[in-house]
Motif scaffolding. Structure first.
Motif, PDB file in Angstrom:
ATOM      1  N   LEU A 142      59.123  68.865  21.640  1.00  0.00           N
ATOM      2  CA  LEU A 142      57.817  69.004  21.002  1.00  0.00           C
ATOM      3  C   LEU A 142      57.102  70.274  21.449  1.00  0.00           C
ATOM      4  CD1 LEU A 142      55.401  68.048  19.344  1.00  0.00           C
ATOM      5  CD2 LEU A 142      54.735  66.590  21.274  1.00  0.00           C
ATOM      6  N   SER A 143      57.008  70.487  22.761  1.00  0.00           N
ATOM      7  CA  SER A 143      56.262  71.642  23.270  1.00  0.00           C
ATOM      8  C   SER A 143      56.917  72.960  22.872  1.00  0.00           C
ATOM      9  CB  SER A 143      56.130  71.559  24.794  1.00  0.00           C
ATOM     10  OG  SER A 143      57.385  71.510  25.435  1.00  0.00           O
ATOM     11  N   SER A 144      58.251  73.023  22.949  1.00  0.00           N
ATOM     12  CA  SER A 144      58.932  74.262  22.564  1.00  0.00           C
ATOM     13  C   SER A 144      58.786  74.523  21.079  1.00  0.00           C
ATOM     14  CB  SER A 144      60.426  74.202  22.944  1.00  0.00           C
ATOM     15  OG  SER A 144      61.091  73.153  22.270  1.00  0.00           O
ATOM     16  N   THR A 145      58.829  73.471  20.262  1.00  0.00           N
ATOM     17  CA  THR A 145      58.668  73.630  18.814  1.00  0.00           C
ATOM     18  C   THR A 145      57.266  74.100  18.468  1.00  0.00           C
ATOM     19  OG1 THR A 145      60.328  71.923  18.351  1.00  0.00           O
ATOM     20  CG2 THR A 145      58.781  72.454  16.589  1.00  0.00           C
ATOM     21  N   LEU A 146      56.260  73.545  19.123  1.00  0.00           N
ATOM     22  CA  LEU A 146      54.887  73.980  18.874  1.00  0.00           C
ATOM     23  C   LEU A 146      54.749  75.485  19.076  1.00  0.00           C
ATOM     24  CD1 LEU A 146      52.862  71.162  20.702  1.00  0.00           C
ATOM     25  CD2 LEU A 146      52.932  71.558  18.239  1.00  0.00           C
ATOM     26  N   ILE A 147      55.244  75.976  20.214  1.00  0.00           N
ATOM     27  CA  ILE A 147      55.119  77.398  20.528  1.00  0.00           C
ATOM     28  C   ILE A 147      55.980  78.254  19.613  1.00  0.00           C
ATOM     29  CG2 ILE A 147      55.466  79.152  22.304  1.00  0.00           C
ATOM     30  CD1 ILE A 147      53.103  77.276  22.784  1.00  0.00           C
ATOM     31  N   VAL A 148      57.220  77.841  19.394  1.00  0.00           N
ATOM     32  CA  VAL A 148      58.141  78.639  18.582  1.00  0.00           C
ATOM     33  C   VAL A 148      57.652  78.749  17.132  1.00  0.00           C
ATOM     34  CG1 VAL A 148      60.452  78.662  17.551  1.00  0.00           C
ATOM     35  CG2 VAL A 148      60.185  78.255  20.001  1.00  0.00           C
ATOM     36  N   ILE A 149      57.209  77.659  16.553  1.00  0.00           N
ATOM     37  CA  ILE A 149      56.736  77.704  15.166  1.00  0.00           C
ATOM     38  C   ILE A 149      55.463  78.528  15.048  1.00  0.00           C
ATOM     39  CG2 ILE A 149      55.985  76.328  13.193  1.00  0.00           C
ATOM     40  CD1 ILE A 149      58.982  76.162  13.868  1.00  0.00           C
ATOM     41  N   ILE A 150      54.590  78.445  16.046  1.00  0.00           N
ATOM     42  CA  ILE A 150      53.396  79.302  16.055  1.00  0.00           C
ATOM     43  C   ILE A 150      53.799  80.767  16.111  1.00  0.00           C
ATOM     44  CG2 ILE A 150      51.417  80.030  17.454  1.00  0.00           C
ATOM     45  CD1 ILE A 150      51.023  77.066  18.174  1.00  0.00           C
ATOM     46  N   LEU A 151      54.786  81.091  16.945  1.00  0.00           N
ATOM     47  CA  LEU A 151      55.269  82.471  17.025  1.00  0.00           C
ATOM     48  C   LEU A 151      55.852  82.924  15.689  1.00  0.00           C
ATOM     49  CD1 LEU A 151      57.025  82.460  20.530  1.00  0.00           C
ATOM     50  CD2 LEU A 151      54.903  83.637  19.925  1.00  0.00           C
ATOM     51  N   PHE A 152      56.669  82.064  15.084  1.00  0.00           N
ATOM     52  CA  PHE A 152      57.331  82.412  13.822  1.00  0.00           C
ATOM     53  C   PHE A 152      56.347  82.596  12.671  1.00  0.00           C
ATOM     54  CE2 PHE A 152      61.740  80.381  14.837  1.00  0.00           C
ATOM     55  CZ  PHE A 152      62.035  81.471  15.636  1.00  0.00           C
ATOM     56  N   THR A 153      55.309  81.790  12.637  1.00  0.00           N
ATOM     57  CA  THR A 153      54.409  81.790  11.475  1.00  0.00           C
ATOM     58  C   THR A 153      53.154  82.631  11.653  1.00  0.00           C
ATOM     59  OG1 THR A 153      53.375  79.743  12.286  1.00  0.00           O
ATOM     60  CG2 THR A 153      55.180  79.516  10.701  1.00  0.00           C
ATOM     61  N   VAL A 154      52.724  82.829  12.901  1.00  0.00           N
ATOM     62  CA  VAL A 154      51.448  83.502  13.142  1.00  0.00           C
ATOM     63  C   VAL A 154      51.609  84.883  13.766  1.00  0.00           C
ATOM     64  CG1 VAL A 154      49.237  83.369  14.366  1.00  0.00           C
ATOM     65  CG2 VAL A 154      50.241  81.288  13.362  1.00  0.00           C
ATOM     66  N   PHE A 155      52.409  84.984  14.821  1.00  0.00           N
ATOM     67  CA  PHE A 155      52.449  86.226  15.586  1.00  0.00           C
ATOM     68  C   PHE A 155      53.567  87.187  15.159  1.00  0.00           C
ATOM     69  CE2 PHE A 155      50.185  83.276  18.391  1.00  0.00           C
ATOM     70  CZ  PHE A 155      49.071  84.039  18.670  1.00  0.00           C
ATOM     71  N   ILE A 156      54.778  86.698  15.002  1.00  0.00           N
ATOM     72  CA  ILE A 156      55.901  87.576  14.655  1.00  0.00           C
ATOM     73  C   ILE A 156      55.706  88.287  13.310  1.00  0.00           C
ATOM     74  CG2 ILE A 156      58.366  87.597  14.048  1.00  0.00           C
ATOM     75  CD1 ILE A 156      58.867  85.644  16.291  1.00  0.00           C
ATOM     76  N   PRO A 157      55.137  87.636  12.274  1.00  0.00           N
ATOM     77  CA  PRO A 157      54.901  88.355  11.013  1.00  0.00           C
ATOM     78  C   PRO A 157      54.035  89.611  11.158  1.00  0.00           C
ATOM     79  CG  PRO A 157      54.715  86.011  10.632  1.00  0.00           C
ATOM     80  CD  PRO A 157      54.824  86.191  12.125  1.00  0.00           C
ATOM     81  N   ASN A 158      53.277  89.704  12.243  1.00  0.00           N
ATOM     82  CA  ASN A 158      52.422  90.875  12.452  1.00  0.00           C
ATOM     83  C   ASN A 158      53.140  92.018  13.178  1.00  0.00           C
ATOM     84  OD1 ASN A 158      49.486  90.272  11.556  1.00  0.00           O
ATOM     85  ND2 ASN A 158      50.125  88.386  12.581  1.00  0.00           N
ATOM     86  N   ILE A 159      54.402  91.807  13.559  1.00  0.00           N
ATOM     87  CA  ILE A 159      55.191  92.892  14.152  1.00  0.00           C
ATOM     88  C   ILE A 159      55.607  93.844  13.037  1.00  0.00           C
ATOM     89  CG2 ILE A 159      57.310  93.492  15.394  1.00  0.00           C
ATOM     90  CD1 ILE A 159      57.189  90.784  16.756  1.00  0.00           C
ATOM     91  N   ARG A 160      55.275  95.102  13.163  1.00  0.00           N
ATOM     92  CA  ARG A 160      55.520  96.068  12.088  1.00  0.00           C
ATOM     93  C   ARG A 160      56.954  96.584  12.060  1.00  0.00           C
ATOM     94  NH1 ARG A 160      49.951  99.761  12.308  1.00  0.00           N
ATOM     95  NH2 ARG A 160      48.494  98.021  11.862  1.00  0.00           N
ATOM     96  N   ASN A 161      57.543  96.786  13.223  1.00  0.00           N
ATOM     97  CA  ASN A 161      58.905  97.308  13.295  1.00  0.00           C
ATOM     98  C   ASN A 161      59.895  96.206  12.902  1.00  0.00           C
ATOM     99  OD1 ASN A 161      61.566  97.965  14.566  1.00  0.00           O
ATOM    100  ND2 ASN A 161      60.458  99.825  15.152  1.00  0.00           N
TER     101      ASN A 161
END
Length: 234
Positions: A142-161
């Motif tokens: 649960l905890s790893s999924t919460l963080i990983v999905i947040i990274l995939f949907t919120v933070f990683i899309p903002n990486i330009r390279n």
């Protein structure tokens, strides 16, 4: 993809994963034969392939890696990561996103605790002594999924390279799958415990993102949040 498409994907993912969690939870609570067979089959496979591995760094390269991801891919690690990132966001005046991150991970963890006490499922009979508490849903999952999905949907899309984005995505995905695998490798959980943790995590993050999108225009006008920056959730 535009925001309307993203919203559609988020709603679909929330509904599908919510249904998976509900069915899995019912199966675990009522000890339905189909889920019992799935758990028994996967448990026997892990037992046959790896016997009873010990969580230490003296069992070969693969066991060392499993020990590493299981030890440091736990709830405490992801809570610390969440607090550190949230504080960084608040310092940079992304007030809404910082508070949203804390609320999403915190409430997701509370949901996991509630369902553990509700289902009251025992862990596999030969689990490690370090693994305590009830079994469904898996806290690591649960905890790893919460963080990983947040990274995939919120933070990683903002990486330009694009190259960096692909590499980061692959590394995080491999780490996530390794954590999930380690839960069954060390006999800490049954397959349905892991599925329950993953599906609950995805359901809650998708619901939380939809809430964030809907409430941002209103909350950003509050006196305490008015001077903050708006984090771009694509």
């Amino acid at each position: 993809m535009n925001k309307d498409t993203n919203k559609s994907i988020e709603k679909t993912a929330m509904l599908i994963c919510g249904a998976i969690f509900l069915v899995t939870m019912i199966g675990a609570f009522w000890h339905l034969s189909l889920f019992h067979m799935m758990d028994k089959g996967t448990f026997n496979w892990f037992d046959h392939m790896f016997e009873e591995p010990k969580m230490n760094f003296n069992g070969g390269l693969f066991n060392d890696f499993m020990t590493l991801v299981s030890t440091y891919g736990d709830v405490v690690t992801f809570v610390i990561m969440t607090v550190v990132v949230a504080v960084a966001l608040l310092i940079k005046r992304y007030y809404l996103m910082g508070l949203w991150l804390l609320a999403t991970v915190g409430l997701g963890g509370i949901l996991g605790i509630i369902f553990k006490d509700l289902i009251h499922r025992a862990r596999p009979y030969d689990h490690l002594l370090a693994d305590t508490g009830f079994s469904f849903p898996s806290g690591h999952s649960l905890s790893s999924t919460l963080i990983v999905i947040i990274l995939f949907t919120v933070f990683i899309p903002n990486i330009r390279n694009k190259a960096v984005k692909v590499i980061v995505t692959l590394l995080i995905f491999v780490l996530w799958i390794s954590i999930l695998f380690s839960r069954m490798y060390f006999h800490a959980h049954f397959l349905t415990d892991v599925v329950g943790g993953v599906s609950l995590g995805i359901t809650w993050v998708m619901a939380s993102i939809l809430i964030f999108r809907a409430c941002t225009p209103m909350l950003s006008k509050l006196p305490l949040l008015r001077k903050g920056k708006i984090f771009n959730v694509k």
